[in-house]
Design a protein around this motif. Structure first.
Motif, mmCIF file in Angstrom:
data_model
loop_
_atom_site.group_PDB
_atom_site.id
_atom_site.type_symbol
_atom_site.label_atom_id
_atom_site.label_comp_id
_atom_site.label_asym_id
_atom_site.label_seq_id
_atom_site.Cartn_x
_atom_site.Cartn_y
_atom_site.Cartn_z
ATOM 1 N N LEU A 262 -2.910 -11.846 20.138
ATOM 2 C CA LEU A 262 -3.773 -12.304 20.969
ATOM 3 C C LEU A 262 -4.491 -10.991 21.758
ATOM 4 C CD1 LEU A 262 -2.004 -15.488 22.749
ATOM 5 C CD2 LEU A 262 -3.978 -15.510 21.054
ATOM 6 N N ASP A 263 -5.840 -11.160 21.896
ATOM 7 C CA ASP A 263 -6.380 -10.242 22.779
ATOM 8 C C ASP A 263 -6.781 -10.884 24.004
ATOM 9 O OD1 ASP A 263 -6.461 -7.888 21.234
ATOM 10 O OD2 ASP A 263 -8.096 -8.844 20.066
ATOM 11 N N PHE A 264 -6.542 -10.676 25.181
ATOM 12 C CA PHE A 264 -6.642 -11.360 26.597
ATOM 13 C C PHE A 264 -8.168 -10.806 27.315
ATOM 14 C CE2 PHE A 264 -2.101 -11.695 26.084
ATOM 15 C CZ PHE A 264 -2.066 -13.247 25.678
ATOM 16 N N GLY A 265 -8.987 -11.618 27.596
ATOM 17 C CA GLY A 265 -10.209 -11.022 28.326
ATOM 18 C C GLY A 265 -10.194 -11.926 29.429
ATOM 19 N N PHE A 266 -9.742 -10.930 30.479
ATOM 20 C CA PHE A 266 -9.534 -11.285 31.957
ATOM 21 C C PHE A 266 -10.742 -11.057 32.398
ATOM 22 C CE2 PHE A 266 -5.165 -10.363 31.060
ATOM 23 C CZ PHE A 266 -4.705 -11.311 31.734
ATOM 24 N N GLU A 267 -11.530 -11.990 33.441
ATOM 25 C CA GLU A 267 -12.913 -11.815 34.085
ATOM 26 C C GLU A 267 -12.437 -12.230 35.546
ATOM 27 O OE1 GLU A 267 -15.804 -14.157 32.365
ATOM 28 O OE2 GLU A 267 -15.497 -13.328 30.212
ATOM 29 N N HIS A 268 -12.984 -11.487 36.421
ATOM 30 C CA HIS A 268 -12.864 -11.990 37.847
ATOM 31 C C HIS A 268 -14.227 -12.600 38.112
ATOM 32 C CE1 HIS A 268 -12.926 -11.851 42.191
ATOM 33 N NE2 HIS A 268 -11.451 -12.238 42.066
ATOM 34 N N HIS A 269 -14.302 -13.529 39.027
ATOM 35 C CA HIS A 269 -15.438 -14.106 39.304
ATOM 36 C C HIS A 269 -15.694 -14.360 40.990
ATOM 37 C CE1 HIS A 269 -17.306 -15.025 35.457
ATOM 38 N NE2 HIS A 269 -16.083 -14.939 35.115
ATOM 39 N N ASP A 270 -16.659 -14.256 41.662
ATOM 40 C CA ASP A 270 -16.780 -14.448 42.922
ATOM 41 C C ASP A 270 -17.096 -15.670 43.508
ATOM 42 O OD1 ASP A 270 -16.147 -11.595 43.406
ATOM 43 O OD2 ASP A 270 -18.416 -11.043 43.283
ATOM 44 N N VAL A 271 -16.248 -16.774 42.912
ATOM 45 C CA VAL A 271 -16.353 -18.167 43.057
ATOM 46 C C VAL A 271 -15.044 -18.524 43.440
ATOM 47 C CG1 VAL A 271 -18.609 -18.339 41.506
ATOM 48 C CG2 VAL A 271 -16.057 -19.094 40.639
ATOM 49 N N THR A 272 -14.855 -19.949 44.213
ATOM 50 C CA THR A 272 -13.602 -20.166 44.512
ATOM 51 C C THR A 272 -13.016 -20.917 43.182
ATOM 52 O OG1 THR A 272 -14.438 -20.679 46.837
ATOM 53 C CG2 THR A 272 -12.088 -21.573 46.123
ATOM 54 N N TYR A 273 -13.637 -21.613 42.688
ATOM 55 C CA TYR A 273 -13.000 -21.933 41.389
ATOM 56 C C TYR A 273 -14.043 -21.981 40.174
ATOM 57 C CZ TYR A 273 -8.889 -24.108 43.311
ATOM 58 O OH TYR A 273 -7.628 -23.909 43.884
ATOM 59 N N TYR A 274 -13.805 -21.568 38.820
ATOM 60 C CA TYR A 274 -14.762 -21.089 37.781
ATOM 61 C C TYR A 274 -14.892 -22.589 36.819
ATOM 62 C CZ TYR A 274 -16.089 -19.050 33.403
ATOM 63 O OH TYR A 274 -16.965 -18.813 32.252
ATOM 64 N N GLN A 275 -13.800 -23.382 36.944
ATOM 65 C CA GLN A 275 -13.877 -24.381 35.998
ATOM 66 C C GLN A 275 -13.127 -25.444 36.593
ATOM 67 O OE1 GLN A 275 -12.331 -22.502 32.314
ATOM 68 N NE2 GLN A 275 -10.095 -23.096 32.806
ATOM 69 N N SER A 276 -13.120 -26.685 36.017
ATOM 70 C CA SER A 276 -12.523 -27.849 36.758
ATOM 71 C C SER A 276 -11.037 -28.220 36.424
ATOM 72 C CB SER A 276 -13.167 -29.322 36.122
ATOM 73 O OG SER A 276 -13.120 -29.435 34.733
ATOM 74 N N HIS A 277 -10.592 -27.496 35.298
ATOM 75 C CA HIS A 277 -9.257 -27.486 34.727
ATOM 76 C C HIS A 277 -8.568 -26.272 34.723
ATOM 77 C CE1 HIS A 277 -11.040 -31.388 33.765
ATOM 78 N NE2 HIS A 277 -9.726 -32.004 33.362
#
Ligand code: FAD
Ligand code: UDP
Length: 382
Positions: A262-277
């Protein structure tokens, strides 16, 4: 001198090390990575978010002994993993269940299908997609095609490079169609996340006066497999427990065992949650299989800060930096594995254990269980 040398500090290696150390054996653990914990390792990223470096790990088991054993080294956070599938415009829970049915079809159609499913299989039954596709009822068969096309086909092509019917049936059966309103990914009696993360479990487990841990240490830096096993050039009279890949141990002499990496794509976002699950599976489009947002799993609180990870699967290339994550289980590969097993059996003080060494698709709990059983039998024999 050591009684046991253990190659690998994942769950297989760490549980054995602890159990053998408590039985008064001197144990050396060799780990090639700069840290312990194998694929369950977690750490803070540069934004202070707790991440699983090698993919999302959710603990679940039906084995009381495994749960109680690990509870010696951690407290738990109650976490019931729920996964959302995004299939084009549609969104529904996976495993595909009765709630998914109502998300995917108009209500009257869903009601009709629900009745048919319940009378064919019964409530709370899990039906592998391969089995559902064999159902002769026209409506159930159409539903099976829908689930096949919208849940399994593209995801499995991305994950394995093969169609669902071409891979080991046990693999897709991990995510059966579930005749239930239970949206959880697992129904095991014990489920949760270690309260402080996984790495502290390994730190505590390996913290014992009879255990020496060497990280950034390749097995072959001090072990060699000649007529006998040599440790630092001398015949090793103790036992080696090897949890790495078997083809690598023997220099790929019969050819490389196939794996997916696997290649893992980490991303940081300036939001409290990015998705619901915690995890969203992309079952129809996108090049990645799933996105995991770790804060949902770990329960970490952080305002306007979250880290997500995309998983991209591809063929593993032996003798590179690639990490072999998933054995590709089929007849041909199993028989190649058997050849290596024959070679391993030439050493009566070599024991193989773990997802890599056994070329199997084991969850963490199964590995802990096997490690405990192995040490039971060793300790009884002592
Ligand atoms: P590993 O954790 O792989 O440990 C083997 C260790 O041996 C590694 O640290 C490696 O560096 C070391 N090693 C190998 N060769 C050598 C060498 N020659 N010299 C020195 N060191 C060596 N299970 C679950 O129960 N729940 C989940 O949610 C879950 N999610 C997963 C997600 C992904 C993406 C993957 C890949 C696996 C997941 N698993 C999950 C499975 C889980 O990772 C395994 O069951 C568990 O890690 C197996 O432990 P192990 O000790 O056998 O192997
Ligand atoms: N799978 C799928 N679609 C999904 C989830 C799973 O096709 O939405 C199939 C796929 O082949 C996958 C297998 O079921 O490899 C097992 O899924 P699981 O989530 O158990 O995989 P893991 O978490 O071990 O990668």
């Amino acid at each position: 001198m050591f009684d046991y040398i253990i190659v690998g500090s994942g769950f297989a290696g760490a549980v054995c090390a602890r159990e053998l150390a408590e039985a008064e054996n001197r144990v050396l653990v060799l780990e090639r990575r700069p840290h312990i914990g194998g694929n369950a390792y977690d750490c803070l990223d540069e934004n202070g978010i707790l991440i699983h470096k090698y993919g999302p790990h959710i603990f679940h088991t039906n084995e009381k002994r495994v749960y109680e054993y690990l509870s010696r080294f951690t407290e738990w956070r109650d976490y019931q993993h729920c996964v959302l599938a995004k299939a084009g415009e549609l969104e529904f829970p996976v495993p595909f269940n009765l709630n998914s049915l109502y998300r995917a079809f108009p209500e009257d159609k869903a009601e009709e299908l629900e009745q048919k499913l319940v009378s064919a299989y019964g409530m709370e039954k899990k039906v592998p997609i391969g089995e559902l596709r064999q159902n002769p009822d026209k409506d159930i068969n159409e539903l099976a095609d829908f689930v096949y096309n919208n849940v399994f086909l593209h995801y499995t092509m991305k994950q394995w490079g093969q169609k669902p019917e071409e891979i080991d049936p046990g693999t897709t059966a991990r995510v059966p169609v579930f005749i239930s309103r239970d949206d959880r990914y697992f129904q095991d009696s014990y489920q949760g996340m270690p309260l402080e993360g996984y790495t502290p479990i390994f730190e505590k487990m390996l913290d014992h006066q009879n255990i020496t841990v060497r990280t950034s240490a390749e097995a072959d830096s001090c072990l060699s497999f000649e007529d006998r096993i040599l440790f630092e050039g001398e015949i090793f009279e103790g036992t080696v427990i090897y949890t790495g890949a078997l083809d690598e141990l023997f220099g790929y002499c019969y050819g490389a065992l196939p794996y997916r990496t696997l290649d893992f794509g980490f991303e940081h976002h300036d939001v409290t949650y990015y998705q619901s699950h915690g995890t969203v599976n992309y079952t129809v489009d996108e090049p990645y299989t799933r996105i995991t947002e770790y804060k949902h799993l770990t329960g970490q609180k952080a305002e306007n800060s979250t880290t997500i990870m995309k998983e991209f699967s591809r063929s593993y290339r032996p003798d590179t930096e690639d990490i072999p994550y998933y054995a590709i289980i089929n007849e041909e590969n199993n028989s190649l594995y058997q050849k290596y097993l024959g070679k391993a059996k030439e050493y009566d003080n070599l024991v193989l254990l773990g997802r890599l060494a056994e070329y199997k698709y084991y969850n963490m709990d199964k590995i802990v269980s096997l490690a405990l059983e192995l040490c039971d039998s060793i300790n009884k024999g002592n």
